[in-house]
Design an enzyme around this catalytic site. Structure first.
Site, PDB file in Angstrom:
ATOM      1  N   TYR A 128       0.837  -1.205   0.000  1.00 45.61           N
ATOM      2  CA  TYR A 128       0.000   0.000   0.000  1.00 45.61           C
ATOM      3  C   TYR A 128       0.870   1.253   0.000  1.00 45.61           C
ATOM      4  O   TYR A 128       0.742   2.105  -0.880  1.00 45.61           O
ATOM      5  CB  TYR A 128      -0.910  -0.034   1.228  1.00 45.61           C
ATOM      6  CG  TYR A 128      -1.917   1.086   1.301  1.00 45.61           C
ATOM      7  CD1 TYR A 128      -3.073   1.074   0.520  1.00 45.61           C
ATOM      8  CD2 TYR A 128      -1.730   2.166   2.167  1.00 45.61           C
ATOM      9  CE1 TYR A 128      -4.010   2.093   0.609  1.00 45.61           C
ATOM     10  CE2 TYR A 128      -2.662   3.185   2.257  1.00 45.61           C
ATOM     11  CZ  TYR A 128      -3.797   3.151   1.477  1.00 45.61           C
ATOM     12  OH  TYR A 128      -4.727   4.161   1.560  1.00 45.61           O
ATOM     13  N   ASN A 153      -6.173   9.839   7.934  1.00 46.82           N
ATOM     14  CA  ASN A 153      -7.290   8.995   8.398  1.00 46.82           C
ATOM     15  C   ASN A 153      -8.640   9.722   8.366  1.00 46.82           C
ATOM     16  O   ASN A 153      -8.823  10.728   9.045  1.00 46.82           O
ATOM     17  CB  ASN A 153      -7.041   8.502   9.827  1.00 46.82           C
ATOM     18  CG  ASN A 153      -5.800   7.624   9.911  1.00 46.82           C
ATOM     19  OD1 ASN A 153      -4.712   8.082   9.589  1.00 46.82           O
ATOM     20  ND2 ASN A 153      -5.970   6.394  10.327  1.00 46.82           N
ATOM     21  N   SER A 195     -14.152   2.686  12.873  1.00 46.05           N
ATOM     22  CA  SER A 195     -15.292   1.784  12.634  1.00 46.05           C
ATOM     23  C   SER A 195     -15.261   0.615  13.620  1.00 46.05           C
ATOM     24  O   SER A 195     -16.308   0.195  14.130  1.00 46.05           O
ATOM     25  CB  SER A 195     -15.304   1.299  11.187  1.00 46.05           C
ATOM     26  OG  SER A 195     -14.018   0.916  10.772  1.00 46.05           O
ATOM     27  N   GLN A 234       3.201   7.891  15.058  1.00 48.64           N
ATOM     28  CA  GLN A 234       2.529   9.185  15.183  1.00 48.64           C
ATOM     29  C   GLN A 234       2.166   9.693  13.779  1.00 48.64           C
ATOM     30  O   GLN A 234       2.842   9.395  12.800  1.00 48.64           O
ATOM     31  CB  GLN A 234       3.433  10.206  15.881  1.00 48.64           C
ATOM     32  CG  GLN A 234       4.791  10.343  15.253  1.00 48.64           C
ATOM     33  CD  GLN A 234       5.679  11.345  15.993  1.00 48.64           C
ATOM     34  OE1 GLN A 234       5.283  11.894  17.009  1.00 48.64           O
ATOM     35  NE2 GLN A 234       6.859  11.579  15.460  1.00 48.64           N
TER      36      GLN A 234
END
Ligand SMILES: NC(=O)c1ccc[n+]([C@@H]2O[C@H](COP(=O)([O-])OP(=O)(O)OC[C@H]3O[C@@H](n4cnc5c(N)ncnc54)[C@H](O)[C@@H]3O)[C@@H](O)[C@H]2O)c1
Ligand SMILES: O=c1ccn([C@@H]2O[C@H](COP(=O)(O)OP(=O)(O)O[C@H]3OC[C@@H](O)[C@H](O)[C@H]3O)[C@@H](O)[C@H]2O)c(=O)[nH]1
Length: 355
Positions: free
Chosen positions: A185, A214, A229, A314
């Site tokens: 990814y 995110n 989620s 982080q």
């Protein structure tokens, strides 16, 4: 002096008498490009449009009556259900297609989102993930070149890897493991960015690159595996919130409507990017678990569990560039966005609110 233009190749005569090929012009769009519902319409392709972010983007694009939207998706992590309000609409088309195969559609803009985004799903078949990022992006750039479309890539904060600079500005080159379990990814998106800029420099393609941090909101897959989620579904099911060790790792969570606003501003603006799009509010994963517990179900326990390799410690976007170039910054705070997502998860899980 320009000598000739043949098959999109421009040849120049240099002062020493040599000839040099300097740039390639995209071919003239075919007449099909104009075969629209209305001549003045903008025809837009959204790859991955049946997914979480893609379907919210489609909703926003469809609000504009001058847009025709075509979605291409293989339904690996997306669902037709996310687009059900548009199926049958005269300005909307849905095509089952895998972007690792070429496709020809006459469009003006391409939002290229197709790629599984949850670590559980992108690690499930890493070879397919990297093919999607590399071959899929090549195919969409080839399409952009052929039809003369502007193309936007949804890249990711994961291009910064486990960052050594905090918060992360776009000028930071990252700290990425090239051979780890997340590399399909992270490195796939890095190659996709490289392809975007090479097509831009070599072929003059109009590109836009967003680095998304995110993002959360309604329509995320309930068992998607991503942290927001997972915690909301666990809290509603009365299960322990699984905080992966050490729990001090941080993330910055952007509500999906803010993100979509940023994507459209980037596409419509003049800057190629890369531009960070994310909410700079930074939380440890343990803080997120405590917030979900407080807001949704104070009875659930918080359970520390094993983590997976190469988890970034982080992450927080520096959004100075997005503010300056796009006039964009997120509006929805985490404490306001979580209840909106809770409502959607309650209705999908069939869990009512306790009085
Ligand atoms: N949500 C985030 O936090 C986040 C952060 C950074 C980047 N992004 C990027 O944004 C994009 C959308 O993410 P999302 O959260 O909506 O994920 P998602 O998994 O919900 O959506 C991805 C969509 O792409 C489709 N897809 C996957 N592989 C495909 C292929 N080979 N051919 C055609 N369609 C394919 C899936 O079926 C799905 O509909 C992705 O490119 C992702 O990398 C998301
Ligand atoms: O149940 C869980 C799930 C996740 N986590 C932790 O929560 C943090 C976030 O994990 P997620 O799986 O939600 O997402 P990540 O930040 O690791 O990756 C994401 O980054 C940006 C995007 O490109 C993608 O959407 C995704 O790859 C990690 O530290 C993970 O260890 C938990 O503590 N518990």
């Amino acid at each position: 002096m320009r000598l000739k233009i043949s098959r999109g190749t421009m040849t120049e005569k240099l002062s020493n008498g040599d000839h040099q090929t300097t740039s390639k012009l995209p071919p003239t769009p075919s007449p099909l490009r104009n075969s629209k519902f209305l001549q003045s319409n903008m025809r837009i392709l959204v790859t991955g449009g049946a997914g979480f972010i893609g379907s919210h983007l489609v909703d926003r694009l469809m609000e504009n009556e001058k847009n025709e939207v075509i979605v291409v998706d293989n339904y690996f992590t997306g669902s037709k259900d996310n687009l059900r309000r548009w199926i049958g609409h005269p300005r909307f088309e849905l095509i089952r297609h895998d972007v690792t195969e070429p496709i020809l559609v006459e469009v003006d803009q391409i939002y290229h989102l197709a790629c599984p985004a949850s670590p559980i799903f992108y690690k499930h078949n890493p070879v397919k993930t990297i093919k999607t990022n590399v071959i899929g992006t090549l195919n969409m750039l080839g399409l952009a070149k052929r039809v003369g479309a502007r193309i936007l890539l949804t890249s990711t904060s994961e291009v910064y890897g486990d960052p050594l600079v905090h918060p992360q500005p776009e000028s930071y080159w990252g700290n990425v493991n090239p051979i780890g379990v997340r590399s399909c990814y992270d490195e796939g998106k890095r190659v996709a960015e490289t392809l975007m800029f090479d097509y831009h420099r070599q072929h003059g393609i109009e590109i836009r690159v967003a680095r998304i941090f995110n993002t959360y909101g309604p329509r995320m897959n309930i068992d998607d595996g991503r942290v927001v989620s997972n915690f909301i579904a666990q809290a509603l099911r009365g299960e322990p919130l699984t905080v992966q060790l050490p729990g001090t790792q941080t993330r910055s969570f952007c509500y999906v409507s803010d993100l979509v606003d940023g994507l459209i501003r980037l596409m419509e603006g003049e800057n190629t990017g890369p531009i960070n799009l994310g909410n700079p509010g930074e939380f440890t994963v343990l803080e997120l678990a405590k917030t979900v517990k407080e807001l949704i179900n104070t009875e659930v326990e918080i359970k520390m569990v094993e983590n997976t390799p190469d988890d970034p410690r982080q992450r927080k976007p520096d959004i100075t560039k997005a503010k300056e170039v796009l006039g964009w910054e997120p509006k929805v705070k985490l404490r306001d966005g979580l209840p909106l997502m809770e409502d959607d998860f309650r209705s999908r899980l069939g869990v009512g609110k306790q009085k």
